[in-house]
Design an enzyme around this catalytic site. Sequence first.
Site, PDB file in Angstrom:
ATOM      1  N   LYS A   1       0.700  -1.169  -0.085  1.00 35.43           N
ATOM      2  CA  LYS A   1       0.120   0.138   0.101  1.00 35.43           C
ATOM      3  C   LYS A   1       0.776   1.210  -0.085  1.00 35.43           C
ATOM      4  CE  LYS A   1      -3.213   2.913   0.727  1.00 35.43           C
ATOM      5  NZ  LYS A   1      -4.403   3.057  -0.935  1.00 35.43           N
TER       6      LYS A   1
ATOM      7  N   CYS B   1      -4.085  11.102   0.909  1.00 34.83           N
ATOM      8  CA  CYS B   1      -2.926   9.720   0.038  1.00 34.83           C
ATOM      9  C   CYS B   1      -1.837   9.717  -0.029  1.00 34.83           C
ATOM     10  CB  CYS B   1      -3.507   8.754  -0.096  1.00 34.83           C
ATOM     11  SG  CYS B   1      -5.276   8.732  -0.059  1.00 34.83           S
TER      12      CYS B   1
HETATM   13  N1  SAJ Z   1      -1.363  14.911  -9.354  1.00 29.55           N
HETATM   14  C1  SAJ Z   1       0.209  14.944 -10.236  1.00 29.55           C
HETATM   15  N2  SAJ Z   1       0.598  15.243 -11.312  1.00 29.55           N
HETATM   16  C2  SAJ Z   1       0.202  13.635 -12.271  1.00 29.55           C
HETATM   17  C3  SAJ Z   1      -1.379  12.870 -10.995  1.00 29.55           C
HETATM   18  C4  SAJ Z   1      -1.420  13.816  -9.890  1.00 29.55           C
HETATM   19  O1  SAJ Z   1       0.730  16.313  -9.680  1.00 29.55           O
HETATM   20  O2  SAJ Z   1       0.217  13.454 -12.885  1.00 29.55           O
HETATM   21  C5  SAJ Z   1      -1.631  14.850  -8.318  1.00 29.55           C
HETATM   22  C6  SAJ Z   1      -2.819  15.804  -8.043  1.00 29.55           C
HETATM   23  O3  SAJ Z   1      -3.413  17.192  -8.519  1.00 29.55           O
HETATM   24  C7  SAJ Z   1      -3.152  15.382  -7.032  1.00 29.55           C
HETATM   25  C8  SAJ Z   1      -2.571  14.609  -6.533  1.00 29.55           C
HETATM   26  O4  SAJ Z   1      -1.116  14.443  -7.242  1.00 29.55           O
HETATM   27  O5  SAJ Z   1      -3.073  16.282  -5.810  1.00 29.55           O
HETATM   28  C9  SAJ Z   1      -2.801  13.208  -5.863  1.00 29.55           C
HETATM   29  O6  SAJ Z   1      -4.290  12.632  -7.531  1.00 29.55           O
HETATM   30  P1  SAJ Z   1      -4.426  10.757  -7.089  1.00 29.55           P
HETATM   31  O7  SAJ Z   1      -4.982  11.211  -8.481  1.00 29.55           O
HETATM   32  O8  SAJ Z   1      -3.031  10.655  -8.051  1.00 29.55           O
HETATM   33  O9  SAJ Z   1      -4.076  10.413  -6.447  1.00 29.55           O
HETATM   34  P2  SAJ Z   1      -5.555  10.624  -4.914  1.00 29.55           P
HETATM   35  O10 SAJ Z   1      -4.826  10.629  -3.571  1.00 29.55           O
HETATM   36  O11 SAJ Z   1      -6.855  10.500  -5.646  1.00 29.55           O
HETATM   37  O12 SAJ Z   1      -5.407   8.768  -4.757  1.00 29.55           O
HETATM   38  C10 SAJ Z   1      -4.400   7.579  -4.475  1.00 29.55           C
HETATM   39  C11 SAJ Z   1      -4.490   6.681  -5.431  1.00 29.55           C
HETATM   40  N3  SAJ Z   1      -3.492   5.943  -5.718  1.00 29.55           N
HETATM   41  C12 SAJ Z   1      -2.670   5.920  -6.912  1.00 29.55           C
HETATM   42  O13 SAJ Z   1      -2.623   6.000  -8.219  1.00 29.55           O
HETATM   43  C13 SAJ Z   1      -1.174   5.298  -6.211  1.00 29.55           C
HETATM   44  C14 SAJ Z   1      -5.099   5.876  -5.168  1.00 29.55           C
HETATM   45  O14 SAJ Z   1      -5.349   4.482  -6.205  1.00 29.55           O
HETATM   46  C15 SAJ Z   1      -5.359   5.505  -3.882  1.00 29.55           C
HETATM   47  O15 SAJ Z   1      -6.695   4.362  -3.320  1.00 29.55           O
HETATM   48  C16 SAJ Z   1      -5.838   6.260  -3.302  1.00 29.55           C
HETATM   49  O16 SAJ Z   1      -4.596   7.482  -3.195  1.00 29.55           O
HETATM   50  C17 SAJ Z   1      -6.074   6.042  -1.505  1.00 29.55           C
HETATM   51  O17 SAJ Z   1      -5.973   6.415  -0.675  1.00 29.55           O
HETATM   52  O18 SAJ Z   1      -4.463   5.954  -0.146  1.00 29.55           O
END
Ligand code: SAJ
Length: 406
Positions: free
Chosen positions: A205, A259
């Site tokens: 995780k 997360c």
């Molecule tokens: N972000 C970027 N650039 C990118 C992708 C995301 O700057 O190319 C930023 C987003 O704007 C945001 C942050 O990263 O601020 C996180 O966003 P996200 O969409 O990557 O993830 P979360 O936090 O919504 O959900 C994540 C997911 N984990 C992964 O993709 C490995 C989800 O599957 C998990 O269940 C969740 O964390 C969790 O609960 O742990």
Amino acid sequence: MENKPSVIMIGLGYIGLPTAALIAQNKTHVHGVDINPKVVQTINEGKVHIVEPELDEAVANAVKQGYLKADTEPVEANTYLIVVPTPFKGKNEPDISFVEAATKAIIPLLKEDDLYIIESTSPIGTTEKMMSLIYSERPELKGKLNIAYCPERVLPGNVMYELVHNDRVIGGIDSPSTDKAVDFYRQFIKGDLHKTNARTAEMCKLVENSSRDVQIAFANELSLICNKADINVWELINLANKHPRVNILQPGCGVGGHCIAVDPYFIVADYPMESQIIGKAREINNYKSFWCAEKIKAAKLEFELVNGRKPSIALMGLAFKPNIDDLRESPAKYIVQKVLQNANNEEYYIVEPNIDSHKVFKLTNYKEAVEKSDIVVFLVAHREFRELELLNNKVVLDFCGINKKL
Ligand code: SAJ
């Protein structure tokens, strides 16, 4: 007569409640437990306290049909799921006291052959620690319980679908525990269930979210380099990704949410010497937000120097990622706060199309904000912003690639 629950779900938040509703949909009696009496009351009325598509209907049905009931105390059952938060204490040290308290609450209820599962994001070794705690208070049950760790990996906004369809990693403290936990999840999950041990499942995780954090840090580092080198980072990444084995993520104004911006610290706190890249990624992603705030400051000073008057500034987006209303750990919100702290009679328009009002920020419609502003700062790539026509007389700071036109 009331039906005896077979599952106790401790923690009825963003993950616990959807999971409880899913299990209940399967005609299994779930007794959900939350320390907050308001949450308990809301759920028992068939309503929800969190915004998540399709959750309201699932909870309403489960409560109406009598398969889901909420309470502030657990009762005896066969399966106990711990889905409580694991926040920080001190400086980025994971705090497992909620997991501990939830475990203590169910220890007196445990009996031979029961299944105890932790889903909460936890530092490595937590499941073993809880096993020791359980057996220290109930030595007669030693080796007779099934104890496992099974993290969730659902994306906020798509939880009800992903809960069913995502693969899961399930790690028991021994193989009978793993098998029993797999049989449990198999009843309501369509994704593959992968068996391992508890420590590996815990680490898995943390690694999933750290991996994404490190990859985003790479993109954010590129954006800093490109800014100095006068290269369009969006074009650069698009071109580099034409390579069959390169897949660079997108830079932004930092990393937020509950997360990805949090879980890597669970590894760094316990393995500080070894987790160099993971720790550095956190620093880079945090620094990126600070850098954005500094860029805004520089742009407003330059505007004043050139034009002899204070600018009006549109700050576009507050959410932690595009197209959601969630402001938790949001880098955009941090930047807006920082910019407002430095305000010196400029006019500011704060925009967040996914929420109607905010208790601290006065919100402005996105079209109006852009129209009235000299400097337009894109913090979050919300879909509404993509259709905006920007006139050439505006200074545009695009931190999230809204204007990349690729
Ligand atoms: N972000 C970027 N650039 C990118 C992708 C995301 O700057 O190319 C930023 C987003 O704007 C945001 C942050 O990263 O601020 C996180 O966003 P996200 O969409 O990557 O993830 P979360 O936090 O919504 O959900 C994540 C997911 N984990 C992964 O993709 C490995 C989800 O599957 C998990 O269940 C969740 O964390 C969790 O609960 O742990």
